[in-house]
Design an enzyme around this catalytic site. Structure first.
Site, PDB file in Angstrom:
ATOM      1  N   ALA A   9       0.831  -1.215   0.000  1.00  0.00           N
ATOM      2  CA  ALA A   9       0.000   0.000   0.000  1.00  0.00           C
ATOM      3  C   ALA A   9       0.855   1.250   0.000  1.00  0.00           C
ATOM      4  CB  ALA A   9      -0.919  -0.012   1.214  1.00  0.00           C
ATOM      5  N   ALA A  10       1.983   1.175  -0.723  1.00  0.00           N
ATOM      6  CA  ALA A  10       2.909   2.313  -0.709  1.00  0.00           C
ATOM      7  C   ALA A  10       2.767   3.221  -1.922  1.00  0.00           C
ATOM      8  CB  ALA A  10       4.346   1.807  -0.617  1.00  0.00           C
ATOM      9  N   ARG A  15      -3.579   8.367 -10.885  1.00  0.00           N
ATOM     10  CA  ARG A  15      -4.736   8.429 -11.790  1.00  0.00           C
ATOM     11  C   ARG A  15      -6.061   8.665 -11.072  1.00  0.00           C
ATOM     12  NH1 ARG A  15      -4.310   3.138 -15.118  1.00  0.00           N
ATOM     13  NH2 ARG A  15      -2.692   2.628 -13.627  1.00  0.00           N
ATOM     14  N   GLN A  72       8.197   1.813   3.228  1.00  0.00           N
ATOM     15  CA  GLN A  72       9.066   1.770   2.055  1.00  0.00           C
ATOM     16  C   GLN A  72       9.253   3.228   1.650  1.00  0.00           C
ATOM     17  OE1 GLN A  72       7.245   0.558  -1.598  1.00  0.00           O
ATOM     18  NE2 GLN A  72       9.164  -0.109  -2.535  1.00  0.00           N
ATOM     19  N   GLU A 154       6.854  -8.478 -17.670  1.00  0.00           N
ATOM     20  CA  GLU A 154       6.017  -7.274 -17.596  1.00  0.00           C
ATOM     21  C   GLU A 154       5.735  -6.739 -19.002  1.00  0.00           C
ATOM     22  OE1 GLU A 154       4.645  -5.909 -14.634  1.00  0.00           O
ATOM     23  OE2 GLU A 154       5.238  -7.957 -14.216  1.00  0.00           O
ATOM     24  N   LYS A 350     -31.831  14.305  19.619  1.00  0.00           N
ATOM     25  CA  LYS A 350     -30.410  14.137  19.936  1.00  0.00           C
ATOM     26  C   LYS A 350     -30.263  13.794  21.408  1.00  0.00           C
ATOM     27  CE  LYS A 350     -27.772  16.755  21.925  1.00  0.00           C
ATOM     28  NZ  LYS A 350     -27.021  17.864  22.547  1.00  0.00           N
ATOM     29  N   TYR A 365     -37.971  19.553  17.970  1.00  0.00           N
ATOM     30  CA  TYR A 365     -36.576  19.280  18.299  1.00  0.00           C
ATOM     31  C   TYR A 365     -36.523  18.826  19.753  1.00  0.00           C
ATOM     32  CZ  TYR A 365     -31.816  19.653  19.759  1.00  0.00           C
ATOM     33  OH  TYR A 365     -30.596  19.341  20.292  1.00  0.00           O
ATOM     34  N   ASN A 376     -47.088  12.512  25.208  1.00  0.00           N
ATOM     35  CA  ASN A 376     -47.369  13.042  23.876  1.00  0.00           C
ATOM     36  C   ASN A 376     -46.843  14.470  23.787  1.00  0.00           C
ATOM     37  OD1 ASN A 376     -48.736  14.161  21.524  1.00  0.00           O
ATOM     38  ND2 ASN A 376     -49.922  12.258  21.569  1.00  0.00           N
ATOM     39  N   ASN A 385     -32.500  23.580  24.718  1.00  0.00           N
ATOM     40  CA  ASN A 385     -31.503  22.942  25.586  1.00  0.00           C
ATOM     41  C   ASN A 385     -30.198  23.724  25.667  1.00  0.00           C
ATOM     42  OD1 ASN A 385     -30.990  22.350  22.854  1.00  0.00           O
ATOM     43  ND2 ASN A 385     -29.783  20.551  23.408  1.00  0.00           N
TER      44      ASN A 385
HETATM   45  C1  UD1 Z   1       1.964  -5.526 -11.009  1.00  0.00           C
HETATM   46  C2  UD1 Z   1       2.744  -6.729 -11.499  1.00  0.00           C
HETATM   47  C3  UD1 Z   1       2.078  -7.245 -12.776  1.00  0.00           C
HETATM   48  C4  UD1 Z   1       0.640  -7.578 -12.510  1.00  0.00           C
HETATM   49  C5  UD1 Z   1      -0.087  -6.383 -11.921  1.00  0.00           C
HETATM   50  C6  UD1 Z   1      -1.477  -6.785 -11.480  1.00  0.00           C
HETATM   51  C7  UD1 Z   1       5.068  -6.271 -10.845  1.00  0.00           C
HETATM   52  C8  UD1 Z   1       6.399  -5.869 -11.317  1.00  0.00           C
HETATM   53  N1  UD1 Z   1       4.115  -6.343 -11.767  1.00  0.00           N
HETATM   54  O1  UD1 Z   1       2.098  -4.538 -11.984  1.00  0.00           O
HETATM   55  O2  UD1 Z   1       2.747  -8.387 -13.226  1.00  0.00           O
HETATM   56  O3  UD1 Z   1       0.004  -7.989 -13.698  1.00  0.00           O
HETATM   57  O4  UD1 Z   1       0.606  -5.897 -10.765  1.00  0.00           O
HETATM   58  O5  UD1 Z   1      -2.198  -5.675 -11.040  1.00  0.00           O
HETATM   59  O6  UD1 Z   1       4.883  -6.561  -9.684  1.00  0.00           O
HETATM   60  N2  UD1 Z   1       3.781  -0.901  -4.744  1.00  0.00           N
HETATM   61  C9  UD1 Z   1       4.484  -0.565  -3.607  1.00  0.00           C
HETATM   62  N3  UD1 Z   1       5.759  -0.127  -3.729  1.00  0.00           N
HETATM   63  C10 UD1 Z   1       6.383  -0.008  -4.918  1.00  0.00           C
HETATM   64  C11 UD1 Z   1       5.659  -0.358  -6.085  1.00  0.00           C
HETATM   65  C12 UD1 Z   1       4.370  -0.808  -5.948  1.00  0.00           C
HETATM   66  O7  UD1 Z   1       3.966  -0.652  -2.497  1.00  0.00           O
HETATM   67  O8  UD1 Z   1       7.544   0.379  -4.929  1.00  0.00           O
HETATM   68  C13 UD1 Z   1       2.426  -1.383  -4.596  1.00  0.00           C
HETATM   69  C14 UD1 Z   1       1.425  -0.497  -5.311  1.00  0.00           C
HETATM   70  O9  UD1 Z   1       0.924   0.501  -4.427  1.00  0.00           O
HETATM   71  C15 UD1 Z   1       0.321  -1.492  -5.689  1.00  0.00           C
HETATM   72  C16 UD1 Z   1       1.096  -2.786  -5.924  1.00  0.00           C
HETATM   73  O10 UD1 Z   1       2.334  -2.648  -5.236  1.00  0.00           O
HETATM   74  O11 UD1 Z   1      -0.574  -1.690  -4.644  1.00  0.00           O
HETATM   75  C17 UD1 Z   1       1.330  -3.091  -7.399  1.00  0.00           C
HETATM   76  O12 UD1 Z   1       2.185  -2.091  -7.944  1.00  0.00           O
HETATM   77  P1  UD1 Z   1       1.981  -1.469  -9.385  1.00  0.00           P
HETATM   78  O13 UD1 Z   1       3.028  -0.472  -9.609  1.00  0.00           O
HETATM   79  O14 UD1 Z   1       0.568  -1.039  -9.542  1.00  0.00           O
HETATM   80  O15 UD1 Z   1       2.274  -2.732 -10.305  1.00  0.00           O
HETATM   81  P2  UD1 Z   1       1.752  -2.969 -11.761  1.00  0.00           P
HETATM   82  O16 UD1 Z   1       2.578  -2.208 -12.711  1.00  0.00           O
HETATM   83  O17 UD1 Z   1       0.304  -2.789 -11.809  1.00  0.00           O
END
Ligand code: UD1
Ligand code: CA
Length: 457
Positions: A9-10, A15, A72, A154, A350, A365, A376, A385
């Site tokens: 989740a980094a 977009r 990270q 990829e 409330k 109220y 009633n 209040n």
């Molecule tokens: C990745 C996969 C791809 C797959 C796709 C599916 C790799 C290299 N590729 O691509 O094969 O088809 O997911 O959705 O893994 N994230 C981090 N730190 C980073 C980079 C990413 O936490 O440094 C997290 C992103 O927030 C995300 C997840 O890892 O939640 C996937 O990263 P993202 O960059 O979206 O990978 P894709 O290019 O979509």
């Protein structure tokens, strides 16, 4: 076998065009990353490590209560993100599931299936795959002559032949933790994006003679990633249908399920009827035979059995069996309608208890009040209040009857069975059984109207 999970989740999620990090966006009132963490918990992961980075001051609070959080600092790729967990998971042996924090539709069943397949085959890794008509952007699963998974390539590194493969990497995996952290040390950033790819681990494990397997997803929707607002809406629609299907199967009626939104933690008993435009969020519960809606939003609210809740907004309120509210009632925190009570049309309540069978039917109220049984309150009764600095309580005894358009200036108490004349401003306590009146006496000037209506010459 031990099971742990890593939730990535980094990333930034540019977009989404948002001030908020992507994984903090919500579906049915729950942030994306929470859906993923909860799926991992439900699948039986004993430990969960969340990798945060971008906007971590907003992401960490969502996960730090029940996961270990690692940072990270710089987003150098998915392999780098998982490598950041090595310290937290030092000494861990067993299955390590890797999940993307932006893929909220993954189910506990699928996570368990990945773990089971790895255990049963002693594989280094099992990757969840999907067949896509348009695989553009995804990593492709490259198989050898024997049909075994050889590696993942990829999009940006794929040859035209590789790019033609339609079997794709979902981004969900179950690894043998030791094999994973060993292989991560060999991952380089020598590729088209200059990133450390987690997907390279599969080829490395194969080269070391370990088994690498693919589990085809039974439902490709589970792998849907949220990268844009459009995908957020799509994922929300799928989740809405999933949750509603569960309640329909349990015996809840919905006139139109597309117009009902139910949060994941809501509990609904059988024979409840949900009319259109109903939103039930948080820890809301609804008891048997109640009818909710239309146009109703309930958050963290308990509705008993046999209630009618019509065009109502309620937050942290409690409505006991057989009580009714609306149309157009607003129940704010700590509003409590006891059994058979009523909060009617254009009524706001409330931090107040409305006793058994008591009625507040129109245009009122009621705040900081304790109302006994069988009371009633006439149309337009207001508890005053707030004096501009402090909030004061109102007590109304059992069986009291308050005439319409009465102001009860708190602190004030009405005794049991008293009657208040309509239009009163009550500033002093009224004794049990008494008549309380607080208004100017009516006077009459004979002929005044006729006199004044004459046209001037
Ligand atoms: C990745 C996969 C791809 C797959 C796709 C599916 C790799 C290299 N590729 O691509 O094969 O088809 O997911 O959705 O893994 N994230 C981090 N730190 C980073 C980079 C990413 O936490 O440094 C997290 C992103 O927030 C995300 C997840 O890892 O939640 C996937 O990263 P993202 O960059 O979206 O990978 P894709 O290019 O979509
Ligand atoms: Ca992605």
């Amino acid at each position: 076998m031990n099971t742990a999970a890593v939730v990535l989740a980094a990333g930034a999620g540019t977009r989404m065009k948002s001030k908020k990090p992507k994984v903090a966006h919500e579906i049915l009132g729950k942030p994306l990353v929470r859906w993923v963490v909860d799926a991992a918990k439900d699948a039986g992961a004993e430990r969960i490590v969340s990798v945060v980075g971008h906007a971590r001051e907003q992401v960490a609070p969502l996960v730090e209560a029940d996961t270990e959080v690692v940072v990270q600092a710089e987003q150098r790729g998915t392999a780098d993100a998982v490598a950041a967990c090595e310290g937290a998971l030092a000494g861990f042996e067993g299955s390590l599931v890797v999940l993307s924090g932006d893929c909220p539709l993954i189910t506990p069943d699928t996570i368990s299936a990945l773990v089971r397949m790895r255990d049963e085959n002693d594989a280094a890794v099992v990757v969840l795959t999907m067949q896509l008509d348009d695989p553009f952007g995804y990593g492709r699963i490259i198989r050898d002559e024997a049909g075994e998974v050889a590696r993942i390539v990829e999009q940006k590194d794929a040859t035209p032949e590789e790019a033609a493969v339609t079997e794709c990497n979902s981004g969900f995996y179950c690894f043998d933790a030791r094999a994973l952290f060993g292989a991560l040390k060999q991952v380089s950033s020598d590729n088209a994006q200059g990133e450390f790819y987690l997907t390279d681990v599969l080829g490395i494990c194969r080269a070391e003679g370990r088994r690498v397997l693919a589990l085809p997803a039974t439902d490709a929707a589970e792998c849907l990633g949220v990268n844009s607002r459009m995908q957020l809406a799509e994922a929300a629609g799928i989740m809405q249908r999933r949750v509603n299907a569960r309640h329909l199967a349990n015996g809840v009626t919905m006139w139109d399920p597309a117009q009902v939104w139910i949060g994941p933690d809501v509990e609904i008993e059988r024979d409840v009827e949900l009319l259109p435009q109903v939103i039930l969020m948080g820890k809301t519960s609804v008891g048997e035979d109640s009818v909710i809606g239309p146009n109703t939003r309930l958050t963290d609210t308990r509705i008993g059995r046999g209630c009618v809740v019509d065009e109502t907004v309620a937050v942290e309120a409690q409505v006991d069996d057989g009580a009714t509210c609306g149309p157009r009632a607003y129940l704010r925190p700590k509003a409590h309608l006891c059994e058979g009570a009523k909060a009617g049309t254009h009524v706001e309540i409330k931090k107040s208890t409305v006793g058994r069978g008591s009625k507040v039917p129109h245009l009122s109220y009621v705040g900081d009040a304790t109302i006994g049984e069988g009371v009633n309150l006439g149309a337009g009764t207001i508890t005053c209040n707030y004096d501009g600095a402090n909030k004061w309580p109102t007590h109304i005894g059992d069986g009291a009857f308050v005439g319409s358009s009465t102001m009860l200036v708190a602190p004030v108490s009405l005794g049991e069975g008293c009657i208040i004349g309509a239009g009163s401003v009550i500033t002093k306590d009224v004794s049990a059984g008494a008549l309380g009146l607080g208004r100017a006496r009516q006077t009459e000037i004979a002929g005044w109207a006729d006199e004044n209506r004459k046209v001037k010459e």
